[in-house]
Design an enzyme around this catalytic site. Structure first.
Site: not given
Length: 280
Positions: A12, A59, A193, A240
């Site tokens: 995403h 977030h 990441h 995630e």
């Protein structure tokens, strides 16, 4: 009864939303990323899901360090795109499915999952970017959405096993709903990441692809991956990917691969995408 007919996993990455919004999806940089979603865009037109249970992480848009729910389910009628510091994305409001949302919430709580129930919140790129990747730029999203937010930002985060078990409980909840609905469940986030520190920019393609291998067939080895392995092998934000395990757990004992896509890089991460169906 309602039924879960498919599961989708997808990154995403906020830059993908920027590319859609600014009409850059066919630029040289973005073409190999978005081409991997063309199959899914055509497939989903034929599937015509009524509802998507969309697993994502907020977030710091709806929640912050003052309120950190481990699992939160949206039971509202409508969710507006969040302002993440540069104004809300110009995308349609997300339309909820309150009746099914409340049914799932009740079923999960009686199944001993302590859910936070959210009737009103704005939704950020974690939820809207996957919708853009699958549906493009419609005037209205062609499906209702039940947001399911997972804390993968502030430790402690839920284990992969707990996420898998939640997926199994969601499947039971959906199948106990009397209305005939075609339901999909999407797990979003990742892949490997890290956004800060000496390892910023870390991408581990081998690990990412092994993880996607483990979503197909009868294997459940991904549910036992410890937090420290995510951190070591996939960077601080790779955690995630536990949200993909909620999707996988909801598909039952065995899955069939329909489509798979992986590309490096996009921004400072890897793009992962998979479409699965349950084998019944």
């Amino acid at each position: 009864m309602a039924r879960i007919t498919a599961g989708v996993g997808s990154s995403h990455i906020p830059l993908l939303g920027v590319a859609v919004d600014q009409g850059k999806t066919t630029d040289d940089y973005f073409t190999p990323i978005f081409s991997g979603y063309e199959w899914t865009k055509e497939w989903i037109k034929g599937e015509k899901p009524d509802v998507i249970i969309l697993v994502y992480n907020d977030h710091a848009s709806a929640f912050d360090a003052n309120i950190i729910p481990t699992f939160a389910i949206g039971t509202g009628e409508r969710y507006k795109p969040a302002d993440e510091g540069w104004g809300p994305r110009e995308v349609p409001d997300v339309i909820g499915e309150p009746d099914l949302g409340w049914h799932i919430a009740q079923s999960l709580i009686l199944d001993e999952f302590d859910m936070t129930i959210i009737n009103e919140m704005d939704v950020d790129h974690g939820l809207t970017v996957p919708l853009s990747m699958m549906f493009g730029q419609p005037e209205a999203w062609p499906v209702k959405v039940i947001p399911l937010a997972v804390n993968v930002v502030t430790y402690p985060v839920p284990t992969g096993n707990r996420c898998w078990l939640l997926g199994e409980a969601i499947r039971r909840a959906v199948e106990s709903y009397p209305e005939d609905l075609n339901v999909q469940i999407w797990g979003t986030g990742g892949m490997s990441h890290q956004l800060q520190g000496p390892r910023a920019g870390l991408i581990n393609a081998d690990w990412d692809n092994t993880f996607m291998d483990g979503l197909v067939g009868t294997s459940d080895k991904n549910r036992t991956i410890p937090h420290i392995e995510y951190l070591r092998e996939t960077g601080s934000e790779g955690i995630e990917m536990v949200m993909w395990l909620i999707m996988r757990g909801a598909l039952g004992a065995e899955t069939r691969l329909l489509h798979r896509h992986y590309h490096v890089p996009c921004s400072n991460t890897a793009v992962g995408h998979i479409v699965l169906e349950p084998v019944t």
